[in-house]
Design a protein around this motif. Structure first.
Motif, PDB file in Angstrom:
ATOM      1  N   MET A 189      15.507 -53.092   2.455  1.00  0.00           N
ATOM      2  CA  MET A 189      15.062 -51.704   2.596  1.00  0.00           C
ATOM      3  C   MET A 189      15.100 -51.298   4.066  1.00  0.00           C
ATOM      4  SD  MET A 189      13.967 -49.107   0.692  1.00  0.00           S
ATOM      5  CE  MET A 189      15.025 -48.044   1.682  1.00  0.00           C
ATOM      6  N   ARG A 190      14.619 -52.171   4.946  1.00  0.00           N
ATOM      7  CA  ARG A 190      14.683 -51.873   6.390  1.00  0.00           C
ATOM      8  C   ARG A 190      16.133 -51.749   6.843  1.00  0.00           C
ATOM      9  NH1 ARG A 190      10.907 -56.150   6.545  1.00  0.00           N
ATOM     10  NH2 ARG A 190      12.444 -57.501   7.546  1.00  0.00           N
ATOM     11  N   ARG A 191      16.989 -52.598   6.308  1.00  0.00           N
ATOM     12  CA  ARG A 191      18.407 -52.575   6.682  1.00  0.00           C
ATOM     13  C   ARG A 191      19.044 -51.242   6.306  1.00  0.00           C
ATOM     14  NH1 ARG A 191      22.464 -57.593   5.185  1.00  0.00           N
ATOM     15  NH2 ARG A 191      24.387 -56.776   6.148  1.00  0.00           N
ATOM     16  N   LEU A 192      18.720 -50.718   5.130  1.00  0.00           N
ATOM     17  CA  LEU A 192      19.225 -49.407   4.721  1.00  0.00           C
ATOM     18  C   LEU A 192      18.838 -48.336   5.732  1.00  0.00           C
ATOM     19  CD1 LEU A 192      18.421 -49.254   0.903  1.00  0.00           C
ATOM     20  CD2 LEU A 192      20.696 -49.077   1.903  1.00  0.00           C
ATOM     21  N   TYR A 193      17.577 -48.373   6.153  1.00  0.00           N
ATOM     22  CA  TYR A 193      17.113 -47.362   7.098  1.00  0.00           C
ATOM     23  C   TYR A 193      17.804 -47.500   8.450  1.00  0.00           C
ATOM     24  CZ  TYR A 193      14.271 -44.638  10.247  1.00  0.00           C
ATOM     25  OH  TYR A 193      13.880 -43.734  11.204  1.00  0.00           O
ATOM     26  N   HIS A 194      17.865 -48.703   8.956  1.00  0.00           N
ATOM     27  CA  HIS A 194      18.430 -48.904  10.294  1.00  0.00           C
ATOM     28  C   HIS A 194      19.939 -48.661  10.329  1.00  0.00           C
ATOM     29  CE1 HIS A 194      14.682 -50.043  12.075  1.00  0.00           C
ATOM     30  NE2 HIS A 194      14.482 -51.005  11.199  1.00  0.00           N
ATOM     31  N   GLN A 195      20.591 -48.758   9.176  1.00  0.00           N
ATOM     32  CA  GLN A 195      22.016 -48.430   9.097  1.00  0.00           C
ATOM     33  C   GLN A 195      22.243 -46.950   8.789  1.00  0.00           C
ATOM     34  OE1 GLN A 195      23.297 -51.195  10.738  1.00  0.00           O
ATOM     35  NE2 GLN A 195      25.062 -50.714   9.470  1.00  0.00           N
TER      36      GLN A 195
ATOM     37  N   ALA B 150      19.679 -45.034  -2.395  1.00  0.00           N
ATOM     38  CA  ALA B 150      19.531 -44.433  -1.070  1.00  0.00           C
ATOM     39  C   ALA B 150      20.210 -43.069  -1.037  1.00  0.00           C
ATOM     40  CB  ALA B 150      20.115 -45.354  -0.001  1.00  0.00           C
ATOM     41  N   HIS B 151      20.135 -42.435   0.133  1.00  0.00           N
ATOM     42  CA  HIS B 151      20.673 -41.090   0.298  1.00  0.00           C
ATOM     43  C   HIS B 151      21.604 -41.020   1.507  1.00  0.00           C
ATOM     44  CE1 HIS B 151      16.411 -40.434  -1.363  1.00  0.00           C
ATOM     45  NE2 HIS B 151      17.250 -40.411  -2.389  1.00  0.00           N
ATOM     46  N   PRO B 152      22.662 -41.816   1.537  1.00  0.00           N
ATOM     47  CA  PRO B 152      23.603 -41.757   2.659  1.00  0.00           C
ATOM     48  C   PRO B 152      24.222 -40.356   2.760  1.00  0.00           C
ATOM     49  CG  PRO B 152      24.543 -42.985   0.819  1.00  0.00           C
ATOM     50  CD  PRO B 152      23.111 -42.745   0.489  1.00  0.00           C
ATOM     51  N   VAL B 153      24.310 -39.839   3.973  1.00  0.00           N
ATOM     52  CA  VAL B 153      24.639 -38.425   4.161  1.00  0.00           C
ATOM     53  C   VAL B 153      26.013 -38.050   3.609  1.00  0.00           C
ATOM     54  CG1 VAL B 153      25.058 -36.634   5.891  1.00  0.00           C
ATOM     55  CG2 VAL B 153      23.098 -38.173   6.119  1.00  0.00           C
ATOM     56  N   PHE B 154      27.041 -38.816   3.953  1.00  0.00           N
ATOM     57  CA  PHE B 154      28.388 -38.436   3.514  1.00  0.00           C
ATOM     58  C   PHE B 154      28.545 -38.580   2.002  1.00  0.00           C
ATOM     59  CE2 PHE B 154      29.233 -38.637   7.975  1.00  0.00           C
ATOM     60  CZ  PHE B 154      30.324 -37.811   8.190  1.00  0.00           C
ATOM     61  N   ALA B 155      28.158 -39.705   1.459  1.00  0.00           N
ATOM     62  CA  ALA B 155      28.311 -39.920   0.014  1.00  0.00           C
ATOM     63  C   ALA B 155      27.472 -38.930  -0.780  1.00  0.00           C
ATOM     64  CB  ALA B 155      27.935 -41.356  -0.345  1.00  0.00           C
ATOM     65  N   THR B 156      26.246 -38.676  -0.333  1.00  0.00           N
ATOM     66  CA  THR B 156      25.394 -37.723  -1.052  1.00  0.00           C
ATOM     67  C   THR B 156      25.971 -36.320  -0.976  1.00  0.00           C
ATOM     68  OG1 THR B 156      23.433 -39.079  -0.610  1.00  0.00           O
ATOM     69  CG2 THR B 156      23.053 -36.788  -1.215  1.00  0.00           C
TER      70      THR B 156
ATOM     71  N   LEU C 176      20.971 -59.019  -4.055  1.00  0.00           N
ATOM     72  CA  LEU C 176      20.685 -57.914  -3.144  1.00  0.00           C
ATOM     73  C   LEU C 176      21.838 -57.623  -2.189  1.00  0.00           C
ATOM     74  CD1 LEU C 176      16.937 -58.630  -2.359  1.00  0.00           C
ATOM     75  CD2 LEU C 176      17.841 -56.474  -3.257  1.00  0.00           C
ATOM     76  N   LEU C 177      22.479 -58.660  -1.703  1.00  0.00           N
ATOM     77  CA  LEU C 177      23.574 -58.446  -0.766  1.00  0.00           C
ATOM     78  C   LEU C 177      24.718 -57.683  -1.422  1.00  0.00           C
ATOM     79  CD1 LEU C 177      24.805 -58.837   2.014  1.00  0.00           C
ATOM     80  CD2 LEU C 177      25.690 -61.055   1.244  1.00  0.00           C
ATOM     81  N   GLN C 178      25.050 -58.041  -2.647  1.00  0.00           N
ATOM     82  CA  GLN C 178      26.141 -57.352  -3.341  1.00  0.00           C
ATOM     83  C   GLN C 178      25.801 -55.885  -3.595  1.00  0.00           C
ATOM     84  OE1 GLN C 178      27.143 -58.264  -7.575  1.00  0.00           O
ATOM     85  NE2 GLN C 178      29.150 -58.820  -6.753  1.00  0.00           N
ATOM     86  N   ALA C 179      24.578 -55.624  -4.029  1.00  0.00           N
ATOM     87  CA  ALA C 179      24.174 -54.237  -4.273  1.00  0.00           C
ATOM     88  C   ALA C 179      24.175 -53.442  -2.969  1.00  0.00           C
ATOM     89  CB  ALA C 179      22.798 -54.202  -4.926  1.00  0.00           C
ATOM     90  N   TYR C 180      23.662 -54.047  -1.892  1.00  0.00           N
ATOM     91  CA  TYR C 180      23.648 -53.377  -0.594  1.00  0.00           C
ATOM     92  C   TYR C 180      25.073 -53.138  -0.086  1.00  0.00           C
ATOM     93  CZ  TYR C 180      23.297 -52.540   4.356  1.00  0.00           C
ATOM     94  OH  TYR C 180      23.457 -51.981   5.600  1.00  0.00           O
ATOM     95  N   ASP C 181      25.923 -54.133  -0.213  1.00  0.00           N
ATOM     96  CA  ASP C 181      27.300 -54.017   0.264  1.00  0.00           C
ATOM     97  C   ASP C 181      27.999 -52.834  -0.399  1.00  0.00           C
ATOM     98  OD1 ASP C 181      29.637 -54.809   1.673  1.00  0.00           O
ATOM     99  OD2 ASP C 181      30.370 -55.889  -0.085  1.00  0.00           O
ATOM    100  N   ARG C 182      27.765 -52.663  -1.681  1.00  0.00           N
ATOM    101  CA  ARG C 182      28.382 -51.541  -2.389  1.00  0.00           C
ATOM    102  C   ARG C 182      27.908 -50.204  -1.834  1.00  0.00           C
ATOM    103  NH1 ARG C 182      28.058 -54.813  -8.128  1.00  0.00           N
ATOM    104  NH2 ARG C 182      30.223 -55.572  -8.057  1.00  0.00           N
ATOM    105  N   MET C 183      26.647 -50.121  -1.442  1.00  0.00           N
ATOM    106  CA  MET C 183      26.138 -48.883  -0.847  1.00  0.00           C
ATOM    107  C   MET C 183      26.826 -48.615   0.494  1.00  0.00           C
ATOM    108  SD  MET C 183      23.988 -46.316  -1.171  1.00  0.00           S
ATOM    109  CE  MET C 183      22.837 -46.884  -2.439  1.00  0.00           C
TER     110      MET C 183
END
Length: 209
Positions: free
Chosen positions: A14-20, A94-100, A165-172
């Protein structure tokens, strides 16, 4: 603390999502399934500093085992997916700006522009809009997950799933990169995507692994 290792992993991603910059301080949620228990981020937490003490426990039937925590308002979505696909052990929303932005514009995110995008993402699918936190949204996303590991939630955000978790995060992360590439190549005048033969070669290569 029970499931300490798994709680730390969920908080870390979760922290990684935010910091990225893939979500905002208040947005997004992450979960991991361990047997019949779901570890999920709590609601109203600072995603930049969330730790294992802010990861709740939820049974597969929806019982909150962490009464001191208010679990994510999207817990219904996580439960719907875990109950439909036993192969999924982790979920990232998550809510990544470009993809969203693509979901808001009603545009497909091309995953046929680069080999990594195709290999990691396959073909994303769209889940129709419904109010956040509702059973209707959970039902829409639950149905969508039967067709893809990458779900574009209309006017909302992105959800990805994986065997860990890594696979799900990588896809995001790869999806946001694919959205950026699609946008930039549009500004450059259009893209030359991979051919059907090239896409099939990628599919066969990774299906064999």
């Amino acid at each position: 603390m029970k499931y300490l290792k798994h709680r730390k992993e969920v908080a870390s991603f979760m922290r990684r999502l935010y910091h990225q910059k893939l979500t905002t301080t208040s947005g997004g949620n992450v979960s991991q399934r361990v047997e019949d228990v779901i570890l999920i981020t709590a609601s109203q937490t600072d995603k930049a500093s969330i730790d294992e003490h802010q990861i709740g426990l939820l049974t597969i039937s929806g019982e909150n085992l962490s009464e001191n925590l208010k679990l994510s308002m999207e817990s219904k979505i996580h439960l719907a997916i875990y109950n439909k696909r036993s192969d999924i052990k982790a979920i990232v929303h998550a809510h990544p700006v470009f993809a969203t932005s693509f979901t808001i514009a009603g545009k497909a995110i091309q995953t046929n522009l680069a080999g990594e995008s195709r290999a990691v993402l396959g073909e994303p699918v769209v889940a129709p809009y419904a109010l956040m936190g509702t059973q209707k949204l959970a039902d829409n996303v639950g149905l969508a997950c039967l067709r893809s590991n990458v779900i574009l939630m209309e006017n909302h955000g992105i959800l990805t799933v994986g065997e860990n978790l890594l696979q799900a995060y990588d896809r995001m992360e790869v999806l946001e990169a694919a959205a950026k590439m699609a946008f930039i190549t549009f500004l450059l005048g259009g893209a030359k995507g991979l051919t059907e033969i090239q896409l099939r070669e990628i599919d066969e290569l990774f299906n064999d692994q």
